[in-house]
Design an enzyme around this catalytic site. Sequence first.
Site: not given
Length: 286
Positions: A8, A93, A95, A97-101, A134
């Site tokens: 996101k 990671v 970042a 950008l909510a990659g883990g979420s 997130d």
Amino acid sequence: MELTANAKINLTLDILRKREDGYHDLQMVMQSVTLADQLTVAPAQGEEGTALSDLHFLPTGGKNLAQMAAAAFRAATGRGGEVDVSIRKRVPVCAGLAGGSADAAAVLRAMNGLAGTGLSLEELAQIGERVGSDVPFCVLGGTALAEGRGERLTPLAPLPACYITLCKPPFSISTPQLFSRVNVRKIVRRPDTAGVIAALEAGDLAGVARRMYNVFEDVLETRRLAEINEIKSVLIDCGALGASMSGSGPSVFGLFADRDRAQEACDCLLESYRDVFLCAPAGPNV
Ligand code: ATP
């Protein structure tokens, strides 16, 4: 089960007040983008589930957000077994950008399918709240206003078709440190959230782009702010209609009406940065 976990960006990020419980009340216009991790979720081979990715430094067990989501799903529903999750990590990671979420949200959707629980996305988003603020947005996806800690969601009109050039400079910013530097009463510049929502409703890409802002930019260390501003300048010089930092940074993105210009911005930024992506808005999950 194969899933796409979209990152996101924040078209806006505003901090309204500090709450009694120490958290801040936020107001953010969030947008899913096509930059995404790819996940495979399957019943576990062993007694405990795993989370393996192509990044050696990510946790592989219960501390991976993908496994935390699986545990939250089992706790909330009493259904679903252990799962092995394999992640092709494409979203940078730490970042903003909510990659883990996004991975956590994808696992919730997968568990719902595997266990045949038939929960709605809204119900899954509620479970996701326990994993991270997130995660609820990542469960729903698309374009939404996120309030509270980020868990109160109102779907918005979609961002008009466009191209998004995204750049993550090679440093990370501590989110708790950023929050500790914010003095809500001293915020001088804020995004025009109502104006962005109205522009979305009118399908006015330029109107959205010129009203974007992230209040965290106000409290960045001087040299970090200088680098964020430099990336923004490159994006704008290449023809972006607007540029902003996403979440707690350090990723910066620009919105473009024209693909060639967005590509030119990518090429320019790739001369100085490794993590540069050309992507587009992604619609809501179904
Ligand atoms: P946000 O925008 O929600 O603040 P972010 O982009 O700043 O997120 P993430 O990449 O989502 O940060 O998460 C970073 C932290 O979560 C790292 O400390 C990382 O080790 C941990 N983590 C656990 N599981 C994952 C996962 N599946 N993908 C990415 N990070 C993970």
